[in-house]
Design an enzyme around this catalytic site. Structure first.
Site, PDB file in Angstrom:
ATOM      1  N   GLU A  12       0.838  -1.203   0.000  1.00 49.49           N
ATOM      2  CA  GLU A  12       0.000   0.000   0.000  1.00 49.49           C
ATOM      3  C   GLU A  12       0.874   1.254   0.000  1.00 49.49           C
ATOM      4  OE1 GLU A  12      -3.840  -1.612   2.556  1.00 49.49           O
ATOM      5  OE2 GLU A  12      -2.095  -0.935   3.628  1.00 49.49           O
ATOM      6  N   GLY A  78     -12.333  -3.923   3.155  1.00 50.80           N
ATOM      7  CA  GLY A  78     -13.407  -4.761   2.621  1.00 50.80           C
ATOM      8  C   GLY A  78     -14.699  -3.954   2.566  1.00 50.80           C
ATOM      9  N   MET A 189      -8.701  -2.918   9.605  1.00 53.68           N
ATOM     10  CA  MET A 189      -8.179  -3.392  10.884  1.00 53.68           C
ATOM     11  C   MET A 189      -7.382  -2.351  11.685  1.00 53.68           C
ATOM     12  SD  MET A 189      -7.123  -7.250   9.611  1.00 53.68           S
ATOM     13  CE  MET A 189      -6.741  -7.863  11.250  1.00 53.68           C
ATOM     14  N   GLU A 190      -7.312  -1.100  11.214  1.00 55.27           N
ATOM     15  CA  GLU A 190      -6.433  -0.144  11.896  1.00 55.27           C
ATOM     16  C   GLU A 190      -7.021   1.248  12.136  1.00 55.27           C
ATOM     17  OE1 GLU A 190      -5.448  -1.536   8.854  1.00 55.27           O
ATOM     18  OE2 GLU A 190      -4.315  -3.215   9.662  1.00 55.27           O
ATOM     19  N   ASP A 213     -11.808  -5.928  -1.574  1.00 62.49           N
ATOM     20  CA  ASP A 213     -12.619  -7.155  -1.509  1.00 62.49           C
ATOM     21  C   ASP A 213     -13.967  -6.782  -0.917  1.00 62.49           C
ATOM     22  OD1 ASP A 213     -12.558  -7.891   1.617  1.00 62.49           O
ATOM     23  OD2 ASP A 213     -10.619  -7.073   1.057  1.00 62.49           O
TER      24      ASP A 213
HETATM   25  N1  SAH Z   1      -1.333 -10.368   4.372  1.00 63.73           N
HETATM   26  C1  SAH Z   1      -1.030  -9.445   5.435  1.00 63.73           C
HETATM   27  C2  SAH Z   1      -2.180  -9.332   6.421  1.00 63.73           C
HETATM   28  C3  SAH Z   1      -3.328  -8.629   5.814  1.00 63.73           C
HETATM   29  S1  SAH Z   1      -4.617  -8.319   6.913  1.00 63.73           S
HETATM   30  C4  SAH Z   1       0.216  -9.887   6.146  1.00 63.73           C
HETATM   31  O1  SAH Z   1       0.575 -11.043   6.047  1.00 63.73           O
HETATM   32  O2  SAH Z   1       0.849  -9.033   6.777  1.00 63.73           O
HETATM   33  C5  SAH Z   1      -5.661  -7.334   5.880  1.00 63.73           C
HETATM   34  C6  SAH Z   1      -5.271  -5.865   5.745  1.00 63.73           C
HETATM   35  O3  SAH Z   1      -6.099  -5.246   4.770  1.00 63.73           O
HETATM   36  C7  SAH Z   1      -5.472  -5.066   7.011  1.00 63.73           C
HETATM   37  O4  SAH Z   1      -4.472  -4.105   7.109  1.00 63.73           O
HETATM   38  C8  SAH Z   1      -6.870  -4.447   6.844  1.00 63.73           C
HETATM   39  O5  SAH Z   1      -6.902  -3.104   7.280  1.00 63.73           O
HETATM   40  C9  SAH Z   1      -7.178  -4.506   5.350  1.00 63.73           C
HETATM   41  N2  SAH Z   1      -8.387  -5.234   4.921  1.00 63.73           N
HETATM   42  C10 SAH Z   1      -8.709  -5.423   3.609  1.00 63.73           C
HETATM   43  N3  SAH Z   1      -9.818  -6.170   3.490  1.00 63.73           N
HETATM   44  C11 SAH Z   1     -10.234  -6.466   4.757  1.00 63.73           C
HETATM   45  C12 SAH Z   1     -11.312  -7.242   5.266  1.00 63.73           C
HETATM   46  N4  SAH Z   1     -12.178  -7.876   4.464  1.00 63.73           N
HETATM   47  N5  SAH Z   1     -11.440  -7.365   6.616  1.00 63.73           N
HETATM   48  C13 SAH Z   1     -10.559  -6.747   7.438  1.00 63.73           C
HETATM   49  N6  SAH Z   1      -9.505  -6.014   6.999  1.00 63.73           N
HETATM   50  C14 SAH Z   1      -9.323  -5.862   5.662  1.00 63.73           C
END
Ligand code: SAH
Length: 246
Positions: A12, A78, A189-190, A213
């Site tokens: 990102e 999402g 998530m943040e 997504d």
């Molecule tokens: N693959 C990453 C973890 C990704 S967690 C790793 O291994 O480090 C997903 C990230 O995308 C988070 O930062 C969150 O803010 C965002 N995100 C995108 N789609 C999401 C969803 N459906 N639910 C929750 N967070 C989502």
């Protein structure tokens, strides 16, 4: 007047790193911070880390060590609101933590000590950010892979320590929040953690998330594709347009 720019994932942040002028690296609390300029504006770039606690630490370090005038979050999320499609962009008006629950002591989602569930984003900075998104979507029209007509949505976003990746869960979450008057457009998530830290420090905060997504049964496939191919370009386009308006 430094602007702190946070992203959750290096993909990102990639586009922004690429555009950073006079980059200078600083390390603190296990995190890497990049100070420099974007279109002449002083900025500090940071990865928030994944989840609310990591993001709160990063935001607090930024506030304490870098003295920014404002914080902006760019990333992916999402889509859960009706019509919030992959490739669309959501600018947050406010945030709540969808996994915060101290009921029945206080109503569900309410954070004690903050007078409610929702943490507002800064109205003026959010208006600038929305303008930057509109500008970017117009300029980049026709170049999007995921969605040929991306739309801008503005409203409530929800954060929680959970990757929402099942249609049933996403529907239930949205319905429960809606029944309490919280019309959520997107989950991530943040952001709510950073909004709360910014409120504590009296710092203007704004957040933009491109929808990677639909937080449904195909989220685990859509998300990595989008992060790899689209997220960095969006963040760079939007932030470039934003810093020119500051
Ligand atoms: N693959 C990453 C973890 C990704 S967690 C790793 O291994 O480090 C997903 C990230 O995308 C988070 O930062 C969150 O803010 C965002 N995100 C995108 N789609 C999401 C969803 N459906 N639910 C929750 N967070 C989502």
């Amino acid at each position: 007047m430094t602007t702190a720019i946070l992203s959750a994932l290096s993909e990102e942040q990639g586009g922004l790193m690429h555009a950073l002028q006079q980059p200078e690296q600083l390390r603190h609390a296990g995190r890497v911070f990049w100070r420099g300029r974007l279109h002449g504006q002083p900025v500090v770039l940071a990865l928030s880390g994944i989840g609310k606690v990591a993001a709160a630490t990063t935001a607090a370090v930024l506030a304490e060590r870098f003295g920014p005038a404002r914080m902006v979050f760019t990333g992916v999320a999402g889509g859960v609101g009706e019509g919030v499609q992959v490739g669309d962009v959501v600018v947050a008006q406010d945030y709540l933590q969808h996994d915060f629950d101290a009921s029945p002591i206080v109503p569900r989602w309410e954070v004690p000590g903050y007078g409610g569930a929702r943490m507002d984003c800064d109205a003026a900075l959010t208006a600038l950010l929305s303008g930057a998104v509109r500008d970017w979507l117009t300029r980049a029209q026709g170049t999007f892979d995921a969605n040929s007509q991306p739309r801008l949505h503005q409203g409530l976003m929800a954060s929680g320590d959970r990757f929402v990746s099942a249609a049933q869960e996403s529907r239930a979450l949205r319905a429960a929040l809606l029944a309490a008057g919280h019309d959520v457009l997107a989950v991530e998530m943040e952001g709510a953690a950073v909004a709360q830290v910014c409120r504590d420090y009296g710092l203007p905060f704004a957040a933009v998330r491109t929808i990677s997504d639909r937080a449904d049964d195909s989220a685990h496939v859509d998300f990595p594709w989008f992060v790899e191919h689209v997220a960095g370009r969006h963040a760079q386009g939007i932030v470039n347009s934003l810093v020119q308006r500051l």
